[in-house]
Enzyme design. Structure first.
Site, PDB file in Angstrom:
ATOM      1  N   GLU A 114       0.871  -1.176   0.000  1.00 35.12           N
ATOM      2  CA  GLU A 114       0.000   0.000   0.000  1.00 35.12           C
ATOM      3  C   GLU A 114       0.908   1.226   0.000  1.00 35.12           C
ATOM      4  O   GLU A 114       1.503   1.571   1.014  1.00 35.12           O
ATOM      5  CB  GLU A 114      -0.915   0.015   1.227  1.00 35.12           C
ATOM      6  CG  GLU A 114      -1.835   1.233   1.267  1.00 35.12           C
ATOM      7  CD  GLU A 114      -2.660   1.322   2.539  1.00 35.12           C
ATOM      8  OE1 GLU A 114      -3.011   2.462   2.918  1.00 35.12           O
ATOM      9  OE2 GLU A 114      -2.962   0.275   3.144  1.00 35.12           O
TER      10      GLU A 114
ATOM     11  N   ARG B 197       1.685  10.080   1.109  1.00 34.95           N
ATOM     12  CA  ARG B 197       2.288  10.924   2.133  1.00 34.95           C
ATOM     13  C   ARG B 197       3.630  11.492   1.686  1.00 34.95           C
ATOM     14  O   ARG B 197       4.328  12.132   2.461  1.00 34.95           O
ATOM     15  CB  ARG B 197       2.458  10.129   3.436  1.00 34.95           C
ATOM     16  CG  ARG B 197       1.150   9.627   4.018  1.00 34.95           C
ATOM     17  CD  ARG B 197       1.373   8.823   5.279  1.00 34.95           C
ATOM     18  NE  ARG B 197       0.135   8.193   5.728  1.00 34.95           N
ATOM     19  CZ  ARG B 197       0.034   7.399   6.784  1.00 34.95           C
ATOM     20  NH1 ARG B 197       1.116   7.147   7.516  1.00 34.95           N
ATOM     21  NH2 ARG B 197      -1.121   6.851   7.107  1.00 34.95           N
TER      22      ARG B 197
ATOM     23  N   THR C 292      -3.851   6.560   1.762  1.00 38.49           N
ATOM     24  CA  THR C 292      -3.982   7.973   2.128  1.00 38.49           C
ATOM     25  C   THR C 292      -4.551   8.772   0.954  1.00 38.49           C
ATOM     26  O   THR C 292      -4.051   9.844   0.605  1.00 38.49           O
ATOM     27  CB  THR C 292      -2.620   8.568   2.586  1.00 38.49           C
ATOM     28  OG1 THR C 292      -1.911   7.601   3.369  1.00 38.49           O
ATOM     29  CG2 THR C 292      -2.852   9.808   3.464  1.00 38.49           C
TER      30      THR C 292
ATOM     31  N   LYS D 173     -11.505  -0.259   6.053  1.00 39.45           N
ATOM     32  CA  LYS D 173     -10.285  -0.085   6.842  1.00 39.45           C
ATOM     33  C   LYS D 173     -10.676   0.529   8.189  1.00 39.45           C
ATOM     34  O   LYS D 173     -11.381   1.542   8.230  1.00 39.45           O
ATOM     35  CB  LYS D 173      -9.326   0.837   6.098  1.00 39.45           C
ATOM     36  CG  LYS D 173      -8.114   1.291   6.887  1.00 39.45           C
ATOM     37  CD  LYS D 173      -7.199   2.136   6.017  1.00 39.45           C
ATOM     38  CE  LYS D 173      -6.023   2.693   6.808  1.00 39.45           C
ATOM     39  NZ  LYS D 173      -5.030   3.344   5.939  1.00 39.45           N
TER      40      LYS D 173
END
Length: 217
Positions: free
Chosen positions: A46, A50, A74, A134
């Site tokens: 994943e 960021r 994200t 999630k």
């Protein structure tokens, strides 16, 4: 019955049991990291948004290591999801419930695992027709106790807990009936990454997989 794209994705993630969350410091690290994960029998990454290296890293993994299950993490905006899919990702993971992103994914047949933290979030995601979510930040929001409490009111929902997961608590999460895999940055030690010690990454991931497999057998 033929599985949907998301069902197939989750089935594969469940088989692996571990989803390494990676924030690339440099796009040139992407392929060596992916190879280290593959050698540890953990062919999933994943890649988070960021850092500015995310898209280039995704593209390189997709081109050089197509066997890796490539997820974008994200994801806050529809454009981020679009760019990730264009870069070769097979699924989108959001840190929270962003209905614009989730609806775009549904409308475009893109696998998405939305982030949730509360029963209200779960109900909203279920209303959109999704059952895989999630749970983030897992430990801060009650961890195993919260997920256990969610089993009865939401028996058709399965979670990917991340946030505060580590070697000490991953088994307690992984053993839950409503967890299909555990995720986090802990499978890739920062010290090994910083040193570009890809063999150490492989050894550590392999250890995580062995511990999980032994505990769940």
């Amino acid at each position: 019955m033929k599985l949907s794209k998301t069902d197939s994705l989750v089935e594969n993630l469940s088989t692996i049991g571990l989803v390494p969350l990676i924030t690339l410091k440099d796009s040139h690290d992407a392929v060596p990291l992916a190879k280290a994960l593959a050698e540890a029998d953990t062919p999933v990454a994943e890649i988070t948004f960021r850092s500015g290296a995310a898209i280039a890293g995704m593209e390189q993994i997709h081109e050089k290591m197509p066997e890796i299950i490539l997820l974008a993490g994200t994801v806050h905006e529809v454009n981020m999801a679009k760019n990730a899919i264009s870069a070769g990702c097979s699924g989108i993971v959001t840190p929270a419930l962003n209905t614009k992103v989730v609806k775009w994914c549904i409308e475009n047949d893109v696998s998405v695992i939305p982030g949730i933290a509360t029963p209200t979030d779960i109900e909203c995601v279920r209303e959109l027709g999704l059952r895989y979510m999630k749970f983030f930040p897992a430990v801060a929001y009650g961890g195993v106790q919260t997920l256990t409490s969610l089993q009865a009111p939401f028996p058709d929902v399965s979670f990917l807990p991340t946030g505060g997961i580590n070697l000490d608590n991953m088994i307690s999460f992984a053993k839950l009936k409503n967890v299909f895999a555990v995720g986090g940055s802990f499978p890739v030690p920062n010290q090994a990454y910083e040193a570009h010690d890809w063999d150490a990454v492989t050894r550590h991931c392999k250890k995580m997989r062995m511990i999980l497999s032994s505990a769940l057998d």
